[in-house]
Design a protein around this motif. Structure first.
Motif, PDB file in Angstrom:
ATOM      1  N   LEU A 158      -5.280  15.409  33.808  1.00  0.00           N
ATOM      2  CA  LEU A 158      -6.521  14.748  33.420  1.00  0.00           C
ATOM      3  C   LEU A 158      -6.187  13.450  32.702  1.00  0.00           C
ATOM      4  O   LEU A 158      -5.397  13.447  31.753  1.00  0.00           O
TER       5      LEU A 158
ATOM      6  N   LYS B 185      -4.216  19.002  38.234  1.00  0.00           N
ATOM      7  CA  LYS B 185      -3.145  19.332  37.294  1.00  0.00           C
ATOM      8  C   LYS B 185      -3.125  18.370  36.115  1.00  0.00           C
ATOM      9  O   LYS B 185      -2.699  18.726  35.019  1.00  0.00           O
TER      10      LYS B 185
ATOM     11  N   TYR C 221      -3.791  22.764  31.395  1.00  0.00           N
ATOM     12  CA  TYR C 221      -4.030  21.386  31.829  1.00  0.00           C
ATOM     13  C   TYR C 221      -3.091  20.414  31.118  1.00  0.00           C
ATOM     14  O   TYR C 221      -2.763  20.586  29.941  1.00  0.00           O
ATOM     15  N   THR C 222      -2.673  19.398  31.869  1.00  0.00           N
ATOM     16  CA  THR C 222      -1.853  18.310  31.336  1.00  0.00           C
ATOM     17  C   THR C 222      -2.763  17.099  31.176  1.00  0.00           C
ATOM     18  O   THR C 222      -3.629  16.864  32.017  1.00  0.00           O
ATOM     19  N   MET C 223      -2.574  16.331  30.078  1.00  0.00           N
ATOM     20  CA  MET C 223      -3.515  15.249  29.809  1.00  0.00           C
ATOM     21  C   MET C 223      -2.825  13.968  29.341  1.00  0.00           C
ATOM     22  O   MET C 223      -1.841  14.017  28.601  1.00  0.00           O
TER      23      MET C 223
ATOM     24  N   LEU D 134     -12.859  18.450  36.242  1.00  0.00           N
ATOM     25  CA  LEU D 134     -12.228  19.756  36.437  1.00  0.00           C
ATOM     26  C   LEU D 134     -12.634  20.415  37.754  1.00  0.00           C
ATOM     27  O   LEU D 134     -12.084  21.448  38.124  1.00  0.00           O
TER      28      LEU D 134
ATOM     29  N   LEU E  65      -8.485  23.454  26.721  1.00  0.00           N
ATOM     30  CA  LEU E  65      -8.103  23.213  28.115  1.00  0.00           C
ATOM     31  C   LEU E  65      -6.591  23.122  28.258  1.00  0.00           C
ATOM     32  O   LEU E  65      -6.017  23.626  29.234  1.00  0.00           O
ATOM     33  N   GLN E  66      -5.931  22.499  27.281  1.00  0.00           N
ATOM     34  CA  GLN E  66      -4.468  22.426  27.328  1.00  0.00           C
ATOM     35  C   GLN E  66      -3.858  23.826  27.283  1.00  0.00           C
ATOM     36  O   GLN E  66      -2.909  24.126  28.007  1.00  0.00           O
TER      37      GLN E  66
ATOM     38  N   ASP F  43      -9.924  21.462  40.232  1.00  0.00           N
ATOM     39  CA  ASP F  43      -8.739  22.070  39.610  1.00  0.00           C
ATOM     40  C   ASP F  43      -7.510  21.151  39.605  1.00  0.00           C
ATOM     41  O   ASP F  43      -6.430  21.530  40.082  1.00  0.00           O
TER      42      ASP F  43
END
Length: 210
Positions: free
Chosen positions: A172, A170, A201-203, A165, A196-197, A168
């Motif tokens: 993960l 976009k 955040y995109t994972m 992280l 986090l989502q 920063d």
């Protein structure tokens, strides 16, 4: 527009005696703010997909297909160009902190390194941001001055997440981040990922455990 798009990705490892088809034609998209899971048994090519996205596959890999980030093809970028996407746009979290982290550097220093390199900030500002990241992932900043072996497995996993992280990103890419943890710590990490989502955040979540 998809944040990440994979079109017919094939990754074949070439050896002296054989060709190992680790990934043989996978396609998927991840929308911004989404968590996409890839689940499969060990040896099914999940980590190869993750390494392919990051541009970290070994030299003996034959790669075809396309990997697009915000509609830009990144799978054919030269290493210096790909390096500017890592950490700032896409970051990866591996599963075993003891193997991934440098055993002779304090964990805070390791989290600060990407910030100093990619964000061009001072060590003092990086340390302040590192402390904030430790709080975000649920670790007291006092542990910044510890070495990896002095932390529990769950704490090391949180440090690796803080490192991911740090600039920063976009997207993960999370490769088996809970597999080596006990049931209670797994739930804590899962809850943290959901939080986090919610924060944008995109994972891509890779696991062998459905």
């Amino acid at each position: 527009m998809s944040l990440l798009k994979i079109n017919d990705l094939k990754c074949h490892y070439l050896t002296d005696v054989d060709t190992v088809k680790a990934v043989d034609g996978i396609s998927f998209e991840i929308e911004e703010g989404e968590i996409l899971g890839i689940v499969g048994e060990s040896g099914s090519g999940k980590t190869t997909v993750a390494l392919g996205i990051m541009g970290l596959l070994p030299e003996n890999t034959a790669i075809s297909g396309e990997i697009l980030y915000r509609n830009e093809v990144i799978s054919s970028l030269p290493e210096p160009e790909m390096d500017r996407f890592r950490w700032k746009d896409i970051a990866i979290v591996f599963q075993n902190g003891l193997e991934v982290m440098n055993p002779v550097l304090k964990v805070g220093v390791q989290v600060m390194e990407p910030m100093i390199k990619h964000l061009d900030i001072s060590p003092e500002k990086a340390r302040s941001k590192c402390a904030d990241l430790f709080r975000t992932v649920g670790i007291d900043p006092k542990w910044m001055d510890s070495y990896p072996h002095q932390l529990s497995g769950g704490m090391r996993q949180r440090v690796l997440l803080a490192m991911a992280l740090s600039c920063d990103p976009k997207l993960l890419v999370l490769d088996e981040v809970t597999s080596a943890l006990d049931a209670f710590t797994r739930k804590e990490i899962r809850d943290l990922l959901v939080d986090l989502q919610k924060n944008g955040y995109t994972m891509l979540l890779i696991s062998h455990d459905i």
